[in-house]
Design a protein around this motif. Structure first.
Motif, PDB file in Angstrom:
ATOM      1  N   MET A 160     -24.922 -16.734  15.170  1.00 23.08           N
ATOM      2  CA  MET A 160     -23.520 -16.893  15.515  1.00 23.08           C
ATOM      3  C   MET A 160     -23.160 -16.109  16.776  1.00 23.08           C
ATOM      4  SD  MET A 160     -20.381 -17.132  13.043  1.00 23.08           S
ATOM      5  CE  MET A 160     -21.154 -18.660  12.581  1.00 23.08           C
ATOM      6  N   ARG A 161     -23.868 -15.002  17.018  1.00 21.76           N
ATOM      7  CA  ARG A 161     -23.592 -14.232  18.239  1.00 21.76           C
ATOM      8  C   ARG A 161     -24.115 -14.993  19.454  1.00 21.76           C
ATOM      9  NH1 ARG A 161     -24.549  -9.195  14.950  1.00 21.76           N
ATOM     10  NH2 ARG A 161     -22.431  -8.960  14.148  1.00 21.76           N
ATOM     11  N   THR A 164     -21.592 -17.697  20.080  1.00 20.97           N
ATOM     12  CA  THR A 164     -20.402 -17.164  20.729  1.00 20.97           C
ATOM     13  C   THR A 164     -20.658 -17.028  22.225  1.00 20.97           C
ATOM     14  OG1 THR A 164     -19.831 -15.979  18.716  1.00 20.97           O
ATOM     15  CG2 THR A 164     -18.785 -15.242  20.743  1.00 20.97           C
ATOM     16  N   SER A 266     -20.415   1.638   7.505  1.00 27.06           N
ATOM     17  CA  SER A 266     -19.161   1.039   7.034  1.00 27.06           C
ATOM     18  C   SER A 266     -19.418  -0.232   6.234  1.00 27.06           C
ATOM     19  CB  SER A 266     -18.235   0.746   8.218  1.00 27.06           C
ATOM     20  OG  SER A 266     -18.758  -0.284   9.012  1.00 27.06           O
TER      21      SER A 266
ATOM     22  N   PHE B  85     -14.499 -18.573  15.035  1.00 27.45           N
ATOM     23  CA  PHE B  85     -15.352 -18.992  13.928  1.00 27.45           C
ATOM     24  C   PHE B  85     -14.780 -18.524  12.598  1.00 27.45           C
ATOM     25  CE2 PHE B  85     -18.437 -18.970  17.434  1.00 27.45           C
ATOM     26  CZ  PHE B  85     -19.039 -20.195  17.245  1.00 27.45           C
ATOM     27  N   ASP B  87     -16.570 -17.324  10.308  1.00 28.93           N
ATOM     28  CA  ASP B  87     -17.299 -16.121   9.959  1.00 28.93           C
ATOM     29  C   ASP B  87     -17.162 -15.124  11.105  1.00 28.93           C
ATOM     30  OD1 ASP B  87     -18.902 -14.398   8.702  1.00 28.93           O
ATOM     31  OD2 ASP B  87     -20.639 -15.715   8.580  1.00 28.93           O
ATOM     32  N   GLY B  89     -16.879 -11.952  11.422  1.00 28.76           N
ATOM     33  CA  GLY B  89     -17.613 -10.682  11.480  1.00 28.76           C
ATOM     34  C   GLY B  89     -18.893 -10.802  12.276  1.00 28.76           C
ATOM     35  N   ARG B  90     -19.542 -11.958  12.145  1.00 22.40           N
ATOM     36  CA  ARG B  90     -20.800 -12.123  12.842  1.00 22.40           C
ATOM     37  C   ARG B  90     -20.618 -12.685  14.236  1.00 22.40           C
ATOM     38  NH1 ARG B  90     -24.641 -15.424   9.566  1.00 22.40           N
ATOM     39  NH2 ARG B  90     -22.839 -16.292   8.510  1.00 22.40           N
ATOM     40  N   SER B  91     -19.389 -12.956  14.648  1.00 23.27           N
ATOM     41  CA  SER B  91     -19.210 -13.437  16.014  1.00 23.27           C
ATOM     42  C   SER B  91     -18.714 -12.322  16.939  1.00 23.27           C
ATOM     43  CB  SER B  91     -18.263 -14.638  16.051  1.00 23.27           C
ATOM     44  OG  SER B  91     -16.923 -14.212  16.115  1.00 23.27           O
ATOM     45  N   LEU B  92     -18.421 -11.150  16.353  1.00 19.95           N
ATOM     46  CA  LEU B  92     -18.083 -10.002  17.202  1.00 19.95           C
ATOM     47  C   LEU B  92     -19.357  -9.212  17.482  1.00 19.95           C
ATOM     48  CD1 LEU B  92     -14.788  -8.782  15.487  1.00 19.95           C
ATOM     49  CD2 LEU B  92     -15.007 -10.116  17.583  1.00 19.95           C
ATOM     50  N   PHE B  93     -19.308  -8.354  18.502  1.00 20.37           N
ATOM     51  CA  PHE B  93     -20.485  -7.597  18.904  1.00 20.37           C
ATOM     52  C   PHE B  93     -20.283  -6.132  18.536  1.00 20.37           C
ATOM     53  CE2 PHE B  93     -20.005 -11.230  21.749  1.00 20.37           C
ATOM     54  CZ  PHE B  93     -21.146 -11.923  21.388  1.00 20.37           C
ATOM     55  N   PRO B  94     -21.001  -5.649  17.504  1.00 20.01           N
ATOM     56  CA  PRO B  94     -20.711  -4.313  16.982  1.00 20.01           C
ATOM     57  C   PRO B  94     -21.059  -3.190  17.958  1.00 20.01           C
ATOM     58  CG  PRO B  94     -22.646  -5.239  15.908  1.00 20.01           C
ATOM     59  CD  PRO B  94     -22.052  -6.322  16.750  1.00 20.01           C
ATOM     60  N   TRP B 138     -16.513  -2.505  13.679  1.00 20.92           N
ATOM     61  CA  TRP B 138     -16.825  -2.084  12.313  1.00 20.92           C
ATOM     62  C   TRP B 138     -15.915  -0.957  11.843  1.00 20.92           C
ATOM     63  CZ3 TRP B 138     -18.395   2.800  13.509  1.00 20.92           C
ATOM     64  CH2 TRP B 138     -19.020   2.978  14.750  1.00 20.92           C
ATOM     65  N   SER B 141     -10.627  -3.225   9.597  1.00 24.27           N
ATOM     66  CA  SER B 141     -10.695  -4.022   8.369  1.00 24.27           C
ATOM     67  C   SER B 141     -11.046  -5.469   8.720  1.00 24.27           C
ATOM     68  CB  SER B 141      -9.348  -3.978   7.664  1.00 24.27           C
ATOM     69  OG  SER B 141      -8.410  -4.724   8.414  1.00 24.27           O
ATOM     70  N   MET B 144      -8.362  -7.309  10.541  1.00 29.12           N
ATOM     71  CA  MET B 144      -8.229  -6.828  11.923  1.00 29.12           C
ATOM     72  C   MET B 144      -9.353  -7.382  12.797  1.00 29.12           C
ATOM     73  SD  MET B 144      -7.218  -2.938  10.923  1.00 29.12           S
ATOM     74  CE  MET B 144      -6.742  -2.151  12.462  1.00 29.12           C
ATOM     75  N   ALA B 149     -11.166 -11.434  17.138  1.00 31.24           N
ATOM     76  CA  ALA B 149     -11.755 -12.719  17.544  1.00 31.24           C
ATOM     77  C   ALA B 149     -10.672 -13.659  18.078  1.00 31.24           C
ATOM     78  CB  ALA B 149     -12.488 -13.357  16.371  1.00 31.24           C
TER      79      ALA B 149
END
Ligand SMILES: Nc1ncnc2c1ncn2[C@@H]1O[C@H](COP(=O)(O)OP(=O)(O)OP(=O)(O)O)[C@@H](O)[C@H]1O
Ligand SMILES: [Mg+2]
Lengths: 268, 256
Positions: A160-161, A164, A266, B85, B87, B89-94, B138, B141, B144, B149
């Protein structure tokens, strides 16, 4: 609006250091006692005697630094850095292309199963007995864990990354530098740690044969002339060097991968 | 810059790794989204909404039919497209701060650095995340993170905005706020919006038209014109007789 779940500093750090020190001190005391019982100062020197020898012959002896420790250390670092650069570069290329992985994997598996010391005669014939040979051997042996881990990490970026990145039309450079490599970072660092210990081992081995300086050379000299106290001191010195290098790498890792610590914490 | 005309024409899609006897995920879906309009797609879970969106985004190639943007068949991700997306959480870059996550797509648009910074902080303020620029995803929440996204998509000012159940993980109040935000950004920038949701209320409230998908394999069960006056209002619109009637109609179409 405030951010929740901020990463907390690890409260057990202080206690951890105390425990680790206690283990080391305990081992030293045990060594001392066993040596006292064995009562054979030539072959089973006491820890205190070894530590004193380490101090006077190496740590407090600038000549030894210049003549032995430094040649070893720079060859070690040169070989390891060569391994880091080539391992990450080639690993990235392999990781980026599924077809490259299919073609290259058997070759990589074959090459990496050759124990580098077995290549020593070949390296000596090809590169002579000088520094180049030693650096090449250290680099050759240390590159594999980095290469394999990098290829793995690069290949397993969260799909998914990648999508994106595709949606927002990121340039190839941004994808590589800002998405693929950071995402492979934890795997790459795992490879770096393994390869650093391999590099230390290969540094010693490369100096056991056909050589005129270095810590490994001093070790084999000490052993040949039955100076066991010196041999023990050198073994302790190697441990110290490995420990120091690992500590530095660990500090770098904690900085570079700070995000990963926080992210996994986390998730719990 | 107004959004383009999106046409989905006889779209079919079968997952390459699906069982050979399984029906395709999508079977002959056709509808169109006029430039600058907001069309919602509703359908039961597993009906193929996400798959449809991925086809429109150019992330997967349809196995039948065609998708056109401004009359040209799309091949790969169309220019100036943003996707939120399901989902998130998996489309952001931690490994990037919130600001860098939002800024990343802006890097290749040739904007001045100051302009980029304003866009980032404006978009974050719009989704109610002002002041989180330096945080990492991360540390936020789930709701958030989803708003990060959304801010990323908004800051990009896309011509085509594709959203996949974007408000599924936020509470009712935030959800209402984000619906207003979507409407105001859509009206300000004139993007074409395809909005996937399984919330019938939300679909009717936001959209010009609601495309109802059948249970898998997806087909268009109905294409309902909404025709409620704009600007819409969370309380007045939702309690109007026309809204209640439309909502009931769509619900019956889904259940059928
Ligand atoms: N990678 C895949 N391989 C095979 N089948 C898949 C794959 N992804 C989805 N499917 C199937 O395709 C169908 C449609 O899935 P899709 O995710 O598009 O549904 P959805 O409408 O988005 O559901 P939800 O509302 O739960 O998000 C489902 O039957 C699903 O099992
Ligand atoms: Mg879905």
């Amino acid at each position: 609006m405030t951010a929740v779940a901020r990463a907390q500093p690890n409260a057990s750090d202080g206690a951890g250091i105390g425990l680790r020190l206690a283990v080391i001190v305990g081992l030293a005391v045990a060594w001392e006692l066993v040596a006292l019982l064995a009562n054979d100062p030539v072959y089973w020197p006491r820890f205190s005697a070894v530590a004193a020898r380490l101090w006077e012959a190496w740590l407090a002896n600038p000549a030894a630094w210049v003549e032995s420790a430094w040649p070893s250390t720079w060859r070690l670092l040169a070989g390891w850095i060569g391994a880091v650069v080539s391992g990450i570069a080639i690993g990235t290329l392999i990781g980026l292309s599924a077809s490259a992985r299919a073609y290259v994997n058997p070759l990589v598996e074959f090459l990496r199963s050759i124990p580098p010391p077995a290549l020593l005669p070949l390296f000596i014939v090809l590169l002579g007995i000088g520094d180049g040979m030693k650096v090449a051997m250290i680099g050759f042996g240390a590159a594999w864990p980095i290469l394999l881990n990098t290829a793995d990490g690069v290949a397993s970026v969260e799909p998914m990354r990648r999508e994106t990145a595709r949606v927002y039309g990121l340039t190839g450079r941004d994808v590589l530098a800002r998405i693929v490599l950071p995402s492979a970072g934890p795997r790459i660092f795992a490879g770096l740690r393994v390869s650093l210990s391999i590099a230390v081992i290969l540094m010693v081995i490369s100096e056991l044969f056909a050589t005129v300086d270095g810590i490994g050379f001093e070790l084999i000299q000490a052993q040949r002339s039955f100076r066991m106290l010196d041999a023990w001191a050198i073994i302790l010195l190697l441990g110290l060097i490995g420990y120091a290098l690992n500590t530095v790498l660990g500090l770098v890792e904690r900085r570079v991968l700070a995000w990963q610590l926080g992210a996994t914490r986390s998730e719990r | 810059m107004t959004g383009g005309l999106l046409e989905v024409d006889g779209l079919g899609f079968r997952h390459a790794d699906a069982a050979p006897d399984a029906p395709p995920a999508i079977e002959a879906v056709s509808f169109s989204v006029p430039g600058g309009s907001l069309v919602a797609v509703v359908g039961p879970s597993g009906s193929g909404k996400t798959t449809l969106l991925r086809c429109v985004a150019g992330l997967v190639r349809p196995t039948a039919g065609e998708i056109r943007l401004d009359g040209r068949p799309i091949d790969g991700v169309p220019d100036a497209t943003a996707v939120v997306f399901q989902d998130y959480g998996r489309s952001l870059f931690p490994w990037m701060s919130v600001a860098d996550n939002v800024d990343l797509p802006l890097r290749r648009l040739g904007l001045a650095p100051a302009e980029r910074r304003t866009r980032v902080s404006d978009a974050l303020a719009e989704v109610g995340l002002a002041g989180t620029e330096a945080s990492y995803p991360w540390q936020l929440s789930g709701g958030m993170q989803q708003r990060v996204a959304i801010a990323r998509a908004m800051a990009y000012r896309p011509r085509l905005l594709l959203m996949d159940e974007p408000f599924a993980s936020v509470d009712a109040q935030v959800r209402a706020d984000l619906q207003e935000l979507t409407l105001s950004v859509w009206q300000a920038h004139g993007s074409t919006v395809l909005f996937v949701t399984h919330d019938i209320d939300e679909a009717v409230y936001l959209a010009d038209r609601v495309v109802v998908l059948s249970p898998a394999p997806a087909r268009v069960a109905a294409d309902v014109a909404v025709g409620l006056p704009r600007p819409r209002d969370q309380i007045a619109t939702r309690s109007s007789a026309a809204f209640v009637e439309l909502r009931a109609r769509v619900a019956r179409l889904i259940r059928r």
